[in-house]
Design an enzyme around this catalytic site. Sequence first.
Site, PDB file in Angstrom:
ATOM      1  N   CYS A  70     -32.101  -8.717  32.807  1.00 17.09           N
ATOM      2  CA  CYS A  70     -31.344  -7.488  32.604  1.00 17.09           C
ATOM      3  C   CYS A  70     -30.956  -7.441  31.130  1.00 17.09           C
ATOM      4  O   CYS A  70     -30.190  -8.299  30.661  1.00 17.09           O
ATOM      5  CB  CYS A  70     -30.100  -7.521  33.487  1.00 17.09           C
ATOM      6  SG  CYS A  70     -29.017  -6.104  33.251  1.00 17.09           S
ATOM      7  N   CYS A 194     -35.435  -2.311  28.910  1.00 14.16           N
ATOM      8  CA  CYS A 194     -34.701  -2.340  30.181  1.00 14.16           C
ATOM      9  C   CYS A 194     -35.731  -2.745  31.223  1.00 14.16           C
ATOM     10  O   CYS A 194     -36.848  -2.200  31.241  1.00 14.16           O
ATOM     11  CB  CYS A 194     -34.133  -0.958  30.499  1.00 14.16           C
ATOM     12  SG  CYS A 194     -33.505  -0.810  32.197  1.00 14.16           S
TER      13      CYS A 194
HETATM   14  N1  DGL Z   1     -32.472  -3.361  34.291  1.00 15.33           N
HETATM   15  C1  DGL Z   1     -31.325  -3.562  33.498  1.00 15.33           C
HETATM   16  C2  DGL Z   1     -31.657  -3.682  32.047  1.00 15.33           C
HETATM   17  O1  DGL Z   1     -32.647  -4.321  31.742  1.00 15.33           O
HETATM   18  C3  DGL Z   1     -30.081  -2.812  33.821  1.00 15.33           C
HETATM   19  C4  DGL Z   1     -30.116  -1.367  33.945  1.00 15.33           C
HETATM   20  C5  DGL Z   1     -28.797  -0.805  34.413  1.00 15.33           C
HETATM   21  O2  DGL Z   1     -28.239  -1.322  35.387  1.00 15.33           O
HETATM   22  O3  DGL Z   1     -28.331   0.169  33.804  1.00 15.33           O
HETATM   23  O4  DGL Z   1     -30.944  -3.209  31.175  1.00 15.33           O
END
Ligand code: DGL
Length: 270
Positions: A70, A194
């Site tokens: 994340c 992301c």
């Molecule tokens: N998938 C996550 C990232 O890489 C988080 C996205 C989110 O929860 O806003 O930032």
Amino acid sequence: MAVGVFDSGLGGLTVLNAVTKRLPDVPFVYFGDNAHAPYGVRDANDVYNLTTAAVSRLWDEGCNLVILACNTASAAALRRMQESWIPTDKRVLGVFVPLIEALTERNWGDNSPPREVAVKNVALFATPSTVASRAFQRELAFRAIGVDVEAQACGGVVDAIEDGDMILADALVRSHVDALHRKMPNPEAAILGCTHYPLMADAFQSALGDHVKVYSQADIVAESLADYLTRHPKMIGTGITSKFLTTGDAARVSSRATQFLKRQITFEKA
Ligand code: DGL
């Protein structure tokens, strides 16, 4: 014992898929904090509290090594966790640095001074909170000079993916790429900063054009984890159980995950 993989929701499955393929004998425990997604619109304190709660839960599963799959958590919470929270026998690794090392053509742990690299104009697509942290630009500045980064906060894309509304997600990706083009008409490379965005990789690539090299993290992180485990084999442990945990509705999350990974995935309540 196993290796933990954490994300706010479904995006980390793109990383899980790649690490499972690269390291088929390693058991992974996935934790999706779907009840609290998206993280990308939360403040840093909130992201820190949610991330430490999730990582503690993975430690309870016997994972001494946890990958923060994340970017939002890696950008907003990881440094604070490493400074004062992680016990000495445990490790938490983020997804930012391997990507930047790939972009700047560096090997792991190469701490030589910043130098000129091939790409000069880079588009960064990430959540509002990752963009606000400027963590990507900070890590890049340690390694490269003369790179112009234009960041585009992609509001709404994670919510649409979590809701399974891929038509909305596609439309949002195209409008965020348009907004980026107004600020940087000719990026040479684009970073999908992301872990949810690789699920929309085709939409990003077609909106950007085939001439733009799109970096997404899954394979890069998998390679970096394989390298880490070669150097620290004890961090894998001896366990054999892989599982999927969610704070959200397990049936709903399982059905979305199965759709994304194109294989049966069964989540249980965390
Ligand atoms: N998938 C996550 C990232 O890489 C988080 C996205 C989110 O929860 O806003 O930032």
